[in-house]
Enzyme design. Structure first.
Site, PDB file in Angstrom:
ATOM      1  N   CYS A   1       0.827  -1.207   0.000  1.00 50.93           N
ATOM      2  CA  CYS A   1       0.000   0.000   0.000  1.00 50.93           C
ATOM      3  C   CYS A   1       0.866   1.263   0.000  1.00 50.93           C
ATOM      4  CB  CYS A   1      -0.981  -0.028   1.169  1.00 50.93           C
ATOM      5  SG  CYS A   1      -2.349   1.159   0.972  1.00 50.93           S
TER       6      CYS A   1
ATOM      7  N   HIS B   1      -4.348  -4.598   0.152  1.00 43.27           N
ATOM      8  CA  HIS B   1      -4.109  -5.249   1.445  1.00 43.27           C
ATOM      9  C   HIS B   1      -4.620  -6.684   1.429  1.00 43.27           C
ATOM     10  CE1 HIS B   1      -2.698  -1.801   3.827  1.00 43.27           C
ATOM     11  NE2 HIS B   1      -3.556  -1.067   3.145  1.00 43.27           N
TER      12      HIS B   1
ATOM     13  N   GLU C   1      -3.501  -8.960   3.068  1.00 43.25           N
ATOM     14  CA  GLU C   1      -3.337  -9.495   4.423  1.00 43.25           C
ATOM     15  C   GLU C   1      -4.519  -9.202   5.338  1.00 43.25           C
ATOM     16  OE1 GLU C   1      -2.094  -5.232   4.861  1.00 43.25           O
ATOM     17  OE2 GLU C   1      -1.880  -6.779   3.328  1.00 43.25           O
TER      18      GLU C   1
END
Length: 305
Positions: A142, A237, A239
């Site tokens: 990011c 993202h 994750e």
């Protein structure tokens, strides 16, 4: 094989409860193998949540992975207990003499600022330079991806009229070149995004050292890599947990900010049930990165990186 972390970390209990194979450092020391060394420079305000998210993904491989958590010394985090940082994190000065097989540099909530005005920018510049000689492959996430693309290649970030917030479809770029990093990932896949700025593909296409691997009409160039595989940039993202965007949405509402619900995220009109459709892509992506860009190319003698 396990991920190796300090058993006092909150992530150790969380991942153990999820039946993920984690090993404390004392037990790992007795293993007669050379584990993969991964550093995570965690710039996110929710440090405990973020470290757990990345550790969960890094644990889902047959490799034994040692994690070193890194913090900046030129900026003191205000959202994480100081005792947690002092106990589990190293400063860059404490690790700069070491070599690492891989490194992750996370996002940060500073995207509306000019890069050079970020409090720890000078320190980050030093870390970015250091990765070129001390890390086999670095994964930038990011704002971390935007910062690295700006520093290394002069690529600009562009402000958006409306926050890119939600789950967006992405298309793999198939250019006839086999790409191990994307192996097993569908031609169309989904990824969470939460940011006010964007990287345009047109700003990357003329840079011969870079290759775009995935693109989104809404989120722009989303996965980019250097042609030597030593730098990977992800503008979203993968994750994120199931409820991460929900918590961000509720946080902004509580602050009285003007914010729409995250796009393509809630499965019901009441905005309570989340449709999670990115986790399989995330697991494949991180397994591929660890295997093809870290484990298979890093020297057994880590000092030779």
């Amino acid at each position: 094989m396990p991920i190796v972390i300090n058993k006092e970390l909150p992530a150790y209990r969380i991942l153990t409860d999820e039946k993920i194979f984690v090993m404390d450092s004392e037990r790992a020391f007795l293993q007669e193998i050379r584990p993969i060394e991964i550093a995570i420079l965690n710039l996110m305000p929710t440090k405990e949540t973020t470290e757990t998210q990345f550790m969960r993904l890094l644990s889902n491989s047959p490799l034994q992975v040692n994690i070193t958590l890194v913090k900046t010394s030129t900026y003191n985090a205000t959202h994480t207990d100081k005792s947690h940082l002092d106990r589990f994190y190293k400063t860059f000065a404490e690790i700069k003499a070491r070599k690492f097989d891989g490194m992750i540099i996370t996002g940060a909530p500073v995207e509306n600022m000019d890069f050079e005005k970020v409090a720890y920018w000078k320190e980050l510049e030093e870390i970015l330079d250091w990765t070129k000689t001390n890390v086999t492959s670095t994964l930038f996430i990011c704002w971390g991806a935007q910062a690295a693309l700006h520093y290394f290649y002069g690529i600009k970030k562009h402000p958006l009229k409306e926050k890119c917030f939600g789950i967006f479809a992405h298309r793999r770029i198939r250019d006839g070149v086999a790409e191990p990093l994307m192996r097993g990932i569908s031609d169309e896949f989904h990824m969470p995004h939460s940011r006010h700025t964007i990287i345009y593909a047109k700003d990357i296409l003329h840079i011969n050292e870079l290759r775009i691997l995935a693109y989104s009409k809404k989120a722009g160039a989303s996965i980019i890599k250097s042609c030597d595989n030593r730098q990977v940039f992800v503008t979203g993202h993968m994750e994120y947990d199931r409820d991460t965007l929900k918590k961000e949405y509720e946080r902004d509402l509580s602050k009285g900010l003007e914010i729409k619900p995250p796009a393509n995220y809630f499965a019901d009109k009441e905005l309570t049930e989340v449709k999670m459709n990115w986790s399989s892509t995330a697991n494949l992506f991180y397994i591929n990165w660890l295997n093809y860009y870290v484990y298979q190319v890093t020297p057994y003698d880590i000092t030779k990186i």
